[in-house]
Write a protein that holds these residues in place. Structure first.
Motif, PDB file in Angstrom:
ATOM      1  N   ILE A 146      59.180 -31.772 121.132  1.00 42.84           N
ATOM      2  CA  ILE A 146      58.304 -31.124 120.166  1.00 42.84           C
ATOM      3  C   ILE A 146      56.924 -31.769 120.227  1.00 42.84           C
ATOM      4  N   ASP A 147      55.901 -30.923 120.312  1.00 39.49           N
ATOM      5  CA  ASP A 147      54.525 -31.393 120.321  1.00 39.49           C
ATOM      6  C   ASP A 147      54.025 -31.436 118.877  1.00 39.49           C
ATOM      7  N   ARG A 148      53.687 -32.616 118.386  1.00 39.06           N
ATOM      8  CA  ARG A 148      53.236 -32.747 117.001  1.00 39.06           C
ATOM      9  C   ARG A 148      51.869 -32.124 116.777  1.00 39.06           C
ATOM     10  N   TYR A 149      51.056 -32.029 117.835  1.00 40.84           N
ATOM     11  CA  TYR A 149      49.711 -31.482 117.728  1.00 40.84           C
ATOM     12  C   TYR A 149      49.517 -30.409 118.809  1.00 40.84           C
ATOM     13  N   PRO A 150      50.101 -29.206 118.598  1.00 35.81           N
ATOM     14  CA  PRO A 150      50.076 -28.167 119.633  1.00 35.81           C
ATOM     15  C   PRO A 150      48.784 -27.362 119.698  1.00 35.81           C
ATOM     16  N   HIS A 151      47.934 -27.468 118.690  1.00 34.47           N
ATOM     17  CA  HIS A 151      46.711 -26.678 118.630  1.00 34.47           C
ATOM     18  C   HIS A 151      45.507 -27.527 119.034  1.00 34.47           C
ATOM     19  N   LYS A 152      44.324 -26.899 119.066  1.00 37.50           N
ATOM     20  CA  LYS A 152      43.080 -27.601 119.400  1.00 37.50           C
ATOM     21  C   LYS A 152      42.011 -27.263 118.370  1.00 37.50           C
ATOM     22  N   ILE A 153      41.081 -28.206 118.190  1.00 34.41           N
ATOM     23  CA  ILE A 153      39.940 -28.004 117.301  1.00 34.41           C
ATOM     24  C   ILE A 153      38.684 -28.473 118.033  1.00 34.41           C
ATOM     25  N   SER A 154      37.587 -27.771 117.795  1.00 28.43           N
ATOM     26  CA  SER A 154      36.288 -28.146 118.338  1.00 28.43           C
ATOM     27  C   SER A 154      35.299 -28.145 117.177  1.00 28.43           C
ATOM     28  N   ILE A 155      34.491 -29.185 117.084  1.00 21.70           N
ATOM     29  CA  ILE A 155      33.541 -29.351 115.982  1.00 21.70           C
ATOM     30  C   ILE A 155      32.134 -29.090 116.507  1.00 21.70           C
ATOM     31  N   LYS A 156      31.340 -28.346 115.738  1.00 23.19           N
ATOM     32  CA  LYS A 156      29.953 -28.081 116.125  1.00 23.19           C
ATOM     33  C   LYS A 156      29.124 -29.314 115.794  1.00 23.19           C
ATOM     34  N   GLU A 157      28.514 -29.879 116.816  1.00 19.48           N
ATOM     35  CA  GLU A 157      27.697 -31.079 116.645  1.00 19.48           C
ATOM     36  C   GLU A 157      26.232 -30.686 116.700  1.00 19.48           C
ATOM     37  N   GLN A 158      25.460 -31.118 115.699  1.00 19.43           N
ATOM     38  CA  GLN A 158      24.038 -30.816 115.651  1.00 19.43           C
ATOM     39  C   GLN A 158      23.244 -32.111 115.683  1.00 19.43           C
ATOM     40  N   SER A 159      22.026 -32.012 116.210  1.00 15.66           N
ATOM     41  CA  SER A 159      21.166 -33.189 116.190  1.00 15.66           C
ATOM     42  C   SER A 159      20.897 -33.560 114.733  1.00 15.66           C
ATOM     43  N   ALA A 160      20.723 -34.843 114.473  1.00 13.18           N
ATOM     44  CA  ALA A 160      20.654 -35.366 113.110  1.00 13.18           C
ATOM     45  C   ALA A 160      19.575 -34.706 112.271  1.00 13.18           C
ATOM     46  N   SER A 161      18.383 -34.589 112.772  1.00 16.67           N
ATOM     47  CA  SER A 161      17.305 -33.977 112.008  1.00 16.67           C
ATOM     48  C   SER A 161      16.291 -33.393 112.977  1.00 16.67           C
ATOM     49  N   PRO A 162      15.477 -32.463 112.487  1.00 17.50           N
ATOM     50  CA  PRO A 162      14.463 -31.912 113.373  1.00 17.50           C
ATOM     51  C   PRO A 162      13.485 -33.008 113.802  1.00 17.50           C
ATOM     52  N   SER A 163      13.042 -32.915 115.032  1.00 19.99           N
ATOM     53  CA  SER A 163      12.072 -33.897 115.522  1.00 19.99           C
ATOM     54  C   SER A 163      10.786 -33.173 115.899  1.00 19.99           C
ATOM     55  N   PHE A 164       9.793 -33.941 116.282  1.00 20.83           N
ATOM     56  CA  PHE A 164       8.499 -33.379 116.620  1.00 20.83           C
ATOM     57  C   PHE A 164       8.126 -33.779 118.048  1.00 20.83           C
ATOM     58  N   ASP A 165       7.482 -32.878 118.754  1.00 21.94           N
ATOM     59  CA  ASP A 165       7.054 -33.192 120.113  1.00 21.94           C
ATOM     60  C   ASP A 165       5.719 -33.946 120.087  1.00 21.94           C
ATOM     61  N   GLU A 166       5.134 -34.199 121.271  1.00 22.94           N
ATOM     62  CA  GLU A 166       3.908 -34.994 121.348  1.00 22.94           C
ATOM     63  C   GLU A 166       2.710 -34.326 120.681  1.00 22.94           C
ATOM     64  N   ASN A 167       2.748 -32.998 120.467  1.00 25.27           N
ATOM     65  CA  ASN A 167       1.666 -32.271 119.792  1.00 25.27           C
ATOM     66  C   ASN A 167       1.874 -32.184 118.288  1.00 25.27           C
ATOM     67  N   GLY A 168       2.984 -32.706 117.801  1.00 24.00           N
ATOM     68  CA  GLY A 168       3.276 -32.638 116.373  1.00 24.00           C
ATOM     69  C   GLY A 168       3.977 -31.363 115.957  1.00 24.00           C
ATOM     70  N   ASP A 169       4.358 -30.538 116.932  1.00 28.73           N
ATOM     71  CA  ASP A 169       5.075 -29.301 116.625  1.00 28.73           C
ATOM     72  C   ASP A 169       6.565 -29.608 116.478  1.00 28.73           C
ATOM     73  N   PRO A 170       7.224 -28.951 115.512  1.00 27.46           N
ATOM     74  CA  PRO A 170       8.659 -29.224 115.326  1.00 27.46           C
ATOM     75  C   PRO A 170       9.488 -28.724 116.505  1.00 27.46           C
ATOM     76  N   VAL A 171      10.471 -29.506 116.871  1.00 20.58           N
ATOM     77  CA  VAL A 171      11.423 -29.142 117.911  1.00 20.58           C
ATOM     78  C   VAL A 171      12.673 -28.650 117.196  1.00 20.58           C
ATOM     79  N   SER A 172      13.184 -27.493 117.609  1.00 17.18           N
ATOM     80  CA  SER A 172      14.335 -26.914 116.917  1.00 17.18           C
ATOM     81  C   SER A 172      15.567 -27.822 117.032  1.00 17.18           C
ATOM     82  N   VAL A 173      16.406 -27.731 116.031  1.00 16.62           N
ATOM     83  CA  VAL A 173      17.638 -28.504 116.007  1.00 16.62           C
ATOM     84  C   VAL A 173      18.573 -27.946 117.062  1.00 16.62           C
TER      85      VAL A 173
END
Length: 113
Positions: A2-29
């Motif tokens: 018997i397999d105790r863990y027969p299913h799978k799960i995947s978690i959506k990982e996002q970058s911690a917070s929006p960052s800014f490029d060298e021009n000061g424009d926001p970079v999308s998450v």
């Protein structure tokens, strides 16, 4: 065997917070899906009902059990995909609450999208 863990799960990982490029424009998450981890999930039963802090009862669409080794991660507020035994997508939903125990982690998923 018997397999105790027969299913799978995947978690959506996002970058911690929006960052800014060298021009000061926001970079999308940016976001990506984690590798599929072994798990076991249930769709109904007493384990899907949880008593909230205010005393009310809340019913969840899925309760997911992860093996030990994920006890330090906080999954609450993240999006998860659940996969069945044959690898088919069963549900994509919000993890509303997670409990971390010594031998396993339990996740409570809201309605599927």
């Amino acid at each position: 065997m018997i397999d105790r863990y027969p299913h799978k799960i995947s978690i959506k990982e996002q970058s911690a917070s929006p960052s800014f490029d060298e021009n000061g424009d926001p970079v999308s998450v940016s976001s990506k899906w984690s590798r599929r981890l072994p798990c076991r999930f249930e769709t109904d039963g007493r384990s899907n009902i949880r008593v909230e802090k205010d005393g009310s009862l809340k019913t969840y669409a899925f309760v997911v059990y992860l093996p030990s080794g994920h006890a330090r991660e906080d999954f609450a507020g993240k999006i998860a995909r659940l996969y069945g035994q044959r690898g088919e997508l069963v549900c994509e939903g919000l993890i509303n609450h997670s409990n971390m125990y010594q031998l396993s982690t339990v996740l409570y998923l809201e309605k599927c999208q």
